[in-house]
Motif scaffolding. Sequence first.
Motif, PDB file in Angstrom:
ATOM      1  N   SER A  47      -6.387  -5.100   1.472  1.00 34.09           N
ATOM      2  CA  SER A  47      -7.109  -4.330   0.419  1.00 34.09           C
ATOM      3  C   SER A  47      -6.702  -2.812   0.824  1.00 34.09           C
ATOM      4  O   SER A  47      -5.804  -2.779   1.667  1.00 34.09           O
ATOM      5  CB  SER A  47      -8.555  -4.407   0.973  1.00 34.09           C
ATOM      6  OG  SER A  47      -8.905  -3.936   2.135  1.00 34.09           O
TER       7      SER A  47
ATOM      8  N   SER B 245      -9.302   3.238  -3.374  1.00 34.28           N
ATOM      9  CA  SER B 245      -8.652   2.066  -2.995  1.00 34.28           C
ATOM     10  C   SER B 245      -7.212   1.899  -3.516  1.00 34.28           C
ATOM     11  O   SER B 245      -6.690   0.891  -3.109  1.00 34.28           O
ATOM     12  CB  SER B 245      -9.664   0.784  -3.141  1.00 34.28           C
ATOM     13  OG  SER B 245      -9.872   0.559  -4.650  1.00 34.28           O
TER      14      SER B 245
ATOM     15  N   ASN C 295       0.721  -1.192  -0.162  1.00 36.69           N
ATOM     16  CA  ASN C 295      -0.081  -0.263  -0.128  1.00 36.69           C
ATOM     17  C   ASN C 295       0.905   1.330   0.047  1.00 36.69           C
ATOM     18  O   ASN C 295       2.142   1.033   0.089  1.00 36.69           O
ATOM     19  CB  ASN C 295      -0.980  -0.088   1.016  1.00 36.69           C
ATOM     20  CG  ASN C 295      -0.356   0.151   2.450  1.00 36.69           C
ATOM     21  OD1 ASN C 295       0.873   0.756   2.697  1.00 36.69           O
ATOM     22  ND2 ASN C 295      -0.890  -0.292   3.633  1.00 36.69           N
TER      23      ASN C 295
ATOM     24  N   PHE D  67     -11.445  -1.874  -7.293  1.00 40.92           N
ATOM     25  CA  PHE D  67     -10.153  -0.972  -7.438  1.00 40.92           C
ATOM     26  C   PHE D  67     -10.449   0.284  -8.312  1.00 40.92           C
ATOM     27  O   PHE D  67     -10.446   0.484  -9.407  1.00 40.92           O
ATOM     28  CB  PHE D  67      -9.212  -1.833  -8.275  1.00 40.92           C
ATOM     29  CG  PHE D  67      -8.829  -3.196  -7.615  1.00 40.92           C
ATOM     30  CD1 PHE D  67      -7.905  -3.276  -6.534  1.00 40.92           C
ATOM     31  CD2 PHE D  67      -9.539  -4.378  -7.706  1.00 40.92           C
ATOM     32  CE1 PHE D  67      -7.835  -4.389  -5.609  1.00 40.92           C
ATOM     33  CE2 PHE D  67      -9.220  -5.575  -7.276  1.00 40.92           C
ATOM     34  CZ  PHE D  67      -8.505  -5.584  -6.187  1.00 40.92           C
TER      35      PHE D  67
ATOM     36  N   LYS E 112      -8.739  -0.472   1.795  1.00 40.57           N
ATOM     37  CA  LYS E 112      -9.797  -0.026   2.351  1.00 40.57           C
ATOM     38  C   LYS E 112      -9.387   1.241   3.185  1.00 40.57           C
ATOM     39  O   LYS E 112      -9.803   2.386   3.054  1.00 40.57           O
ATOM     40  CB  LYS E 112     -10.639  -0.905   3.226  1.00 40.57           C
ATOM     41  CG  LYS E 112     -11.460  -2.120   2.470  1.00 40.57           C
ATOM     42  CD  LYS E 112     -12.391  -2.789   3.160  1.00 40.57           C
ATOM     43  CE  LYS E 112     -12.958  -3.780   2.444  1.00 40.57           C
ATOM     44  NZ  LYS E 112     -13.618  -4.692   3.090  1.00 40.57           N
TER      45      LYS E 112
END
Length: 105
Positions: free
Chosen positions: A41, A86, A33, A81, A43
């Motif tokens: 994810s 996200s 990320n 996505f 999120k």
Amino acid sequence: MLGNFFFVLTLADHGLIPIEREQHGRDVPRYLNADGRWAASGKKVPLLVWTDLDAAKNAASIASVARKKTVTVTSVAGSGFKVGKSVHVFTQLDHEALCGYFDRS
């Protein structure tokens, strides 16, 4: 770029894999990320994504050396996505995330 199709970096030997395999009966992939952490994810913090395979492979090589673990490239697709929500398309300003977690504050 074809719709919501992106390349992402993954860490195959993430420490939570055995626990998640036991609890859920499957592997939960971990993607890099924007904070330099591995997440299932985007999120909370958007996942870093690439639209060019060669650029993603180059980033994986840099991350593998910096983290001393094998980082690979895979792809994700789908309506979940969304750029700006996200996922975040990698730029040179995100280079620090390849090398490990960092605090943006």
